[in-house]
Design a protein around this motif. Structure first.
Motif, PDB file in Angstrom:
ATOM      1  N   UNK A 131     -10.040  52.736  91.702  1.00  0.00           N
ATOM      2  CA  UNK A 131     -10.268  53.702  92.776  1.00  0.00           C
ATOM      3  C   UNK A 131      -9.120  53.590  93.782  1.00  0.00           C
ATOM      4  N   UNK A 132      -8.630  54.734  94.176  1.00  0.00           N
ATOM      5  CA  UNK A 132      -7.576  54.776  95.194  1.00  0.00           C
ATOM      6  C   UNK A 132      -8.229  54.908  96.566  1.00  0.00           C
ATOM      7  N   UNK A 133      -7.826  54.070  97.482  1.00  0.00           N
ATOM      8  CA  UNK A 133      -8.305  54.146  98.864  1.00  0.00           C
ATOM      9  C   UNK A 133      -7.195  54.751  99.714  1.00  0.00           C
ATOM     10  N   UNK A 134      -7.554  55.796 100.447  1.00  0.00           N
ATOM     11  CA  UNK A 134      -6.650  56.515 101.348  1.00  0.00           C
ATOM     12  C   UNK A 134      -5.481  57.181 100.634  1.00  0.00           C
ATOM     13  N   UNK A 162      -6.607  61.925 102.392  1.00  0.00           N
ATOM     14  CA  UNK A 162      -6.687  61.484 103.783  1.00  0.00           C
ATOM     15  C   UNK A 162      -6.301  62.620 104.729  1.00  0.00           C
ATOM     16  N   UNK A 163      -5.278  63.368 104.373  1.00  0.00           N
ATOM     17  CA  UNK A 163      -4.871  64.515 105.207  1.00  0.00           C
ATOM     18  C   UNK A 163      -5.974  65.575 105.249  1.00  0.00           C
ATOM     19  N   UNK A 164      -6.638  65.823 104.116  1.00  0.00           N
ATOM     20  CA  UNK A 164      -7.723  66.805 104.082  1.00  0.00           C
ATOM     21  C   UNK A 164      -8.882  66.392 104.979  1.00  0.00           C
ATOM     22  N   UNK A 165      -9.305  65.142 104.852  1.00  0.00           N
ATOM     23  CA  UNK A 165     -10.437  64.661 105.652  1.00  0.00           C
ATOM     24  C   UNK A 165     -10.079  64.633 107.132  1.00  0.00           C
ATOM     25  N   UNK A 166      -8.878  64.204 107.433  1.00  0.00           N
ATOM     26  CA  UNK A 166      -8.436  64.165 108.828  1.00  0.00           C
ATOM     27  C   UNK A 166      -8.455  65.564 109.435  1.00  0.00           C
ATOM     28  N   UNK A 167      -7.983  66.547 108.689  1.00  0.00           N
ATOM     29  CA  UNK A 167      -7.998  67.936 109.174  1.00  0.00           C
ATOM     30  C   UNK A 167      -9.440  68.421 109.368  1.00  0.00           C
ATOM     31  N   UNK A 195     -10.413  56.475 109.757  1.00  0.00           N
ATOM     32  CA  UNK A 195     -10.778  57.325 108.627  1.00  0.00           C
ATOM     33  C   UNK A 195     -10.402  56.593 107.348  1.00  0.00           C
ATOM     34  N   UNK A 196     -11.362  56.484 106.434  1.00  0.00           N
ATOM     35  CA  UNK A 196     -11.100  55.851 105.150  1.00  0.00           C
ATOM     36  C   UNK A 196     -11.647  56.747 104.046  1.00  0.00           C
ATOM     37  N   UNK A 197     -10.808  57.036 103.070  1.00  0.00           N
ATOM     38  CA  UNK A 197     -11.192  57.862 101.933  1.00  0.00           C
ATOM     39  C   UNK A 197     -11.257  56.967 100.696  1.00  0.00           C
ATOM     40  N   UNK A 198     -12.390  57.038 100.000  1.00  0.00           N
ATOM     41  CA  UNK A 198     -12.620  56.247  98.797  1.00  0.00           C
ATOM     42  C   UNK A 198     -12.589  57.168  97.591  1.00  0.00           C
ATOM     43  N   UNK A 199     -11.591  57.011  96.758  1.00  0.00           N
ATOM     44  CA  UNK A 199     -11.458  57.913  95.615  1.00  0.00           C
ATOM     45  C   UNK A 199     -11.078  59.302  96.078  1.00  0.00           C
ATOM     46  N   UNK A 200     -11.625  60.306  95.398  1.00  0.00           N
ATOM     47  CA  UNK A 200     -11.251  61.676  95.766  1.00  0.00           C
ATOM     48  C   UNK A 200     -12.396  62.494  96.340  1.00  0.00           C
ATOM     49  N   UNK A 221     -17.444  74.851  99.085  1.00  0.00           N
ATOM     50  CA  UNK A 221     -16.826  73.588  98.723  1.00  0.00           C
ATOM     51  C   UNK A 221     -16.076  72.953  99.869  1.00  0.00           C
ATOM     52  N   UNK A 222     -15.335  71.931  99.534  1.00  0.00           N
ATOM     53  CA  UNK A 222     -14.538  71.219 100.513  1.00  0.00           C
ATOM     54  C   UNK A 222     -15.282  70.020 101.080  1.00  0.00           C
ATOM     55  N   UNK A 223     -14.704  69.418 102.072  1.00  0.00           N
ATOM     56  CA  UNK A 223     -15.263  68.224 102.699  1.00  0.00           C
ATOM     57  C   UNK A 223     -16.398  68.603 103.637  1.00  0.00           C
ATOM     58  N   UNK A 224     -17.536  67.925 103.482  1.00  0.00           N
ATOM     59  CA  UNK A 224     -18.729  68.207 104.283  1.00  0.00           C
ATOM     60  C   UNK A 224     -19.340  66.890 104.773  1.00  0.00           C
TER      61      UNK A 224
END
Length: 130
Positions: free
Chosen positions: A1-4, A9-14, A76-81, A114-117
């Protein structure tokens, strides 16, 4: 798993900053669009406990907007995609109390729905330090 992963990370931050802008503008449709529209989406606030998107929507419509605030540190931490956590400090105008906000975000593919929710959120204020 890729973290960040930088792209995720740019998507979630936005998405987080879009939510913060909507919150400060009391843009209820924009806030609603960034929360997963499901009975499993929950939000604990400073004075409320809301289970399901319908309870969250009803609260927002009756609240009349969030008190003005500025952000402090944001982690902000992103786990996977498809999963992310956001922890943020905030400071309301004319108050020395620090607020805390935690959010869990899930990526639901693409398209209109769709997208981040946000699927879970918790907002609190630190106790009085006297």
């Amino acid at each position: 798993m890729i973290i960040n992963d930088p792209a995720r990370l740019a998507e979630v931050t936005a998405a987080f900053h879009a939510y913060e802008a909507a919150l400060m503008a009391n843009d209820v449709p924009a806030m609603d669009a960034l929360f997963h529209a499901a009975p499993t989406t929950n939000r604990y606030g400073v004075g409320e406990v809301l289970y399901g998107i319908e309870a969250i929507r009803a609260f927002r419509k009756g609240r009349g907007g969030s008190p003005p605030r500025r952000l402090g540190q944001v982690a902000i931490t992103v786990y996977g995609d498809a999963f992310a956590t956001i922890d943020a400090e905030f400071f309301r105008e004319n108050s020395s109390r620090r607020g805390r906000q935690s959010q869990s975000w899930v990526r639901f593919g693409t398209g209109v729905y769709g997208g981040w929710k946000v699927v879970s959120a918790h907002v609190s204020l630190e106790g009085d330090s006297r």
